[in-house]
Design an enzyme around this catalytic site. Structure first.
Site, PDB file in Angstrom:
ATOM      1  N   ASP A 110      45.165  23.700 -54.449  1.00 40.90           N
ATOM      2  CA  ASP A 110      44.368  24.583 -55.304  1.00 40.90           C
ATOM      3  C   ASP A 110      44.223  23.923 -56.669  1.00 40.90           C
ATOM      4  OD1 ASP A 110      43.109  26.629 -56.589  1.00 40.90           O
ATOM      5  OD2 ASP A 110      44.705  28.113 -56.329  1.00 40.90           O
ATOM      6  N   TRP A 136      50.334  32.206 -58.533  1.00 45.02           N
ATOM      7  CA  TRP A 136      49.247  33.122 -58.911  1.00 45.02           C
ATOM      8  C   TRP A 136      49.282  34.305 -57.936  1.00 45.02           C
ATOM      9  CZ3 TRP A 136      43.776  32.635 -56.772  1.00 45.02           C
ATOM     10  CH2 TRP A 136      42.892  33.454 -57.476  1.00 45.02           C
ATOM     11  N   LYS A 138      37.412  27.740 -65.205  1.00 51.87           N
ATOM     12  CA  LYS A 138      38.140  27.434 -66.442  1.00 51.87           C
ATOM     13  C   LYS A 138      37.571  26.194 -67.132  1.00 51.87           C
ATOM     14  CE  LYS A 138      40.783  30.388 -64.418  1.00 51.87           C
ATOM     15  NZ  LYS A 138      41.506  31.573 -64.742  1.00 51.87           N
TER      16      LYS A 138
HETATM   17  C1  LMR Z   1      44.646  34.231 -64.082  1.00 50.42           C
HETATM   18  O1  LMR Z   1      45.566  33.896 -63.351  1.00 50.42           O
HETATM   19  O2  LMR Z   1      44.806  34.871 -65.126  1.00 50.42           O
HETATM   20  C2  LMR Z   1      43.244  33.835 -63.724  1.00 50.42           C
HETATM   21  O3  LMR Z   1      43.240  32.943 -62.674  1.00 50.42           O
HETATM   22  C3  LMR Z   1      42.368  34.984 -63.494  1.00 50.42           C
HETATM   23  C4  LMR Z   1      42.549  35.590 -62.158  1.00 50.42           C
HETATM   24  O4  LMR Z   1      41.575  35.678 -61.410  1.00 50.42           O
HETATM   25  O5  LMR Z   1      43.664  36.000 -61.832  1.00 50.42           O
END
Ligand code: LMR
Length: 394
Positions: free
Chosen positions: A208, A128, A243
């Site tokens: 996480d 992420w 989520k």
């Molecule tokens: C995503 O990865 O799309 C979500 O977790 C939203 C975000 O905050 O990035």
């Protein structure tokens, strides 16, 4: 002085929301930011949340301050789901505090690790994007390894190598389930091995868990966290309800600390409270209170779990449909069938991603990450055809 600041690019993922909204095409497809969508393309408020919010409106007597730890009823109500119904506090060694969403929880976890002397965090890439942004902002070094191979499977050798090369005092950040962006999760046997490796090397795990319940189920998705925590003396867990309760903009999260003993736990949490006070003082209350009201009420809990089951089943259906398509031009979709959660990454070039956007109105992250919940029976054929069109001849 302020004019000395350099222009920063907008966050690429969040910028996609605006780009998609501005596109006038009726058949555009949003596979960008990670929100669940129904078969009709909506991201509705959970029925259980609506009911809990109504209850909150009817019964809440005050909005006076709570404290940097937030709503501890909320924090405790989640613990049996995360750590197991049997002794969720592990003999008083686990305690938590509320945080503003998963981002707030990860940020606090990294800040706590840094305060305790961690200067390097080992993390698989891709990840992420906000993980690296948080590490950068807190000036903690990111030591990366490859999370998955081109075969769509976890790259265990890379993970083993990264742990073997770790230095004393390093931390390791792992996704608990529904890996963002790849959807490629560790198997139970792999988690068993990872827990043993982390223990043998004495690393601090930062786990996480942002998608519990969106992978294989609430219990199943906790396997990694529970297995690592059973092996190690200390850990940090960042949790998001954004989520699995659909609370995205309400920013509902928590951070949990597992410490050596109750006295150490108190000291760590006092640092967490001090960091929170200096950053956001206290977390927003509304979403956490609504989640607490659900978890305190058996009927609302059953309703929430049912809604979560429906989401998971729909995402499984989309994955199965994509996998059954097999090949879209030169893109092999079969691995998507056994990946988990909202996301998968397609092997597309930047140019192909831009062509999908300009020629077909299909929006996805620049990494090739697609939010599979953006696909419906109404648009999945168009998506597969568009993939074939942009990838043909490559
Ligand atoms: C995503 O990865 O799309 C979500 O977790 C939203 C975000 O905050 O990035």
């Amino acid at each position: 002085m302020l004019s000395n600041l350099e222009q920063q690019p907008a966050d690429a993922l969040l910028a996609l929301i605006k780009l998609h909204n501005a596109d006038p095409r009726a058949d555009k497809i949003d596979l960008g930011v990670g929100v669940y969508r129904t078969g009709q393309g909506a991201t509705p408020v959970f029925g259980a949340i609506k009911a809990a919010e109504q209850k909150l409106v009817d019964t809440q007597e005050s909005k006076s301050y709570l404290g940097p730890e937030g709503d501890m009823g909320f924090v405790h109500a989640l613990m049996p789901y995360i750590f197991g119904k049997e002794d969720p506090s592990k003999d008083g060694r686990i305690e938590g505090m509320q945080a503003p969403g998963g981002t707030g929880a990860v940020r606090l976890a990294v800040a706590l690790a840094k305060r305790s002397g961690v200067t390097r965090i080992i993390m698989g890439l891709p990840s992420w994007p906000n993980h690296a942004q948080i590490l950068g902002d807190l000036a903690v070094e990111l030591v990366s390894f490859s999370h998955a191979g081109t075969d769509g499977k976890v790259d265990m050798d890379a993970l083993r190598g990264a742990i073997a090369a770790a230095q004393p005092g390093d931390a390791i950040m792992l996704h608990g389930c529904c890996h963002n962006p790849t959807g490629i999760d560790y198997s139970e046997a792999q988690w068993d091995e990872i827990a043993a490796l982390i223990k043998a090397k004495g690393l601090l795990p930062i786990l996480d868990l942002a998608y519990q319940g969106l992978g294989a189920g609430m219990e199943e998705d906790a396997y990694g966290v529970r297995t690592v925590l059973a092996a190690v003396p200390e850990a940090l867990v960042a949790y998001s309800c954004d989520k699995n309760f659909g609370m995205y903009r309400d920013r509902v999260g928590a951070i949990y600390v597992m410490a050596l003993d109750a006295a150490a736990l108190n000291r760590v949490l006092s640092n967490g409270h001090a960091l929170a006070r200096a950053a956001w003082s206290m977390p927003p209350d509304h979403g956490g209170a609504a989640v607490r009201l659900i978890l305190e009420d058996a009927g609302l809990t059953a309703m929430w779990l049912d809604e979560l089951d429906t989401m998971r089943a729909r995402m499984r259906q989309v994955r199965a449909r994509l996998a059954a398509a097999g090949q879209a031009g030169n893109i092999d979709l079969t691995a998507i069938g056994h990946q988990n959660g909202l996301f998968s990454v397609l092997p597309l070039s930047s140019e192909q991603i831009l062509r999908l956007r300009s020629d077909h109105g299909i929006y996805m992250a620049g990494s090739g990450r697609v939010n599979i919940a953006g696909l419906t029976t109404g648009n999945i054929d168009k998506f597969i055809a568009a993939l074939a069109a942009v990838s043909a001849g490559t």
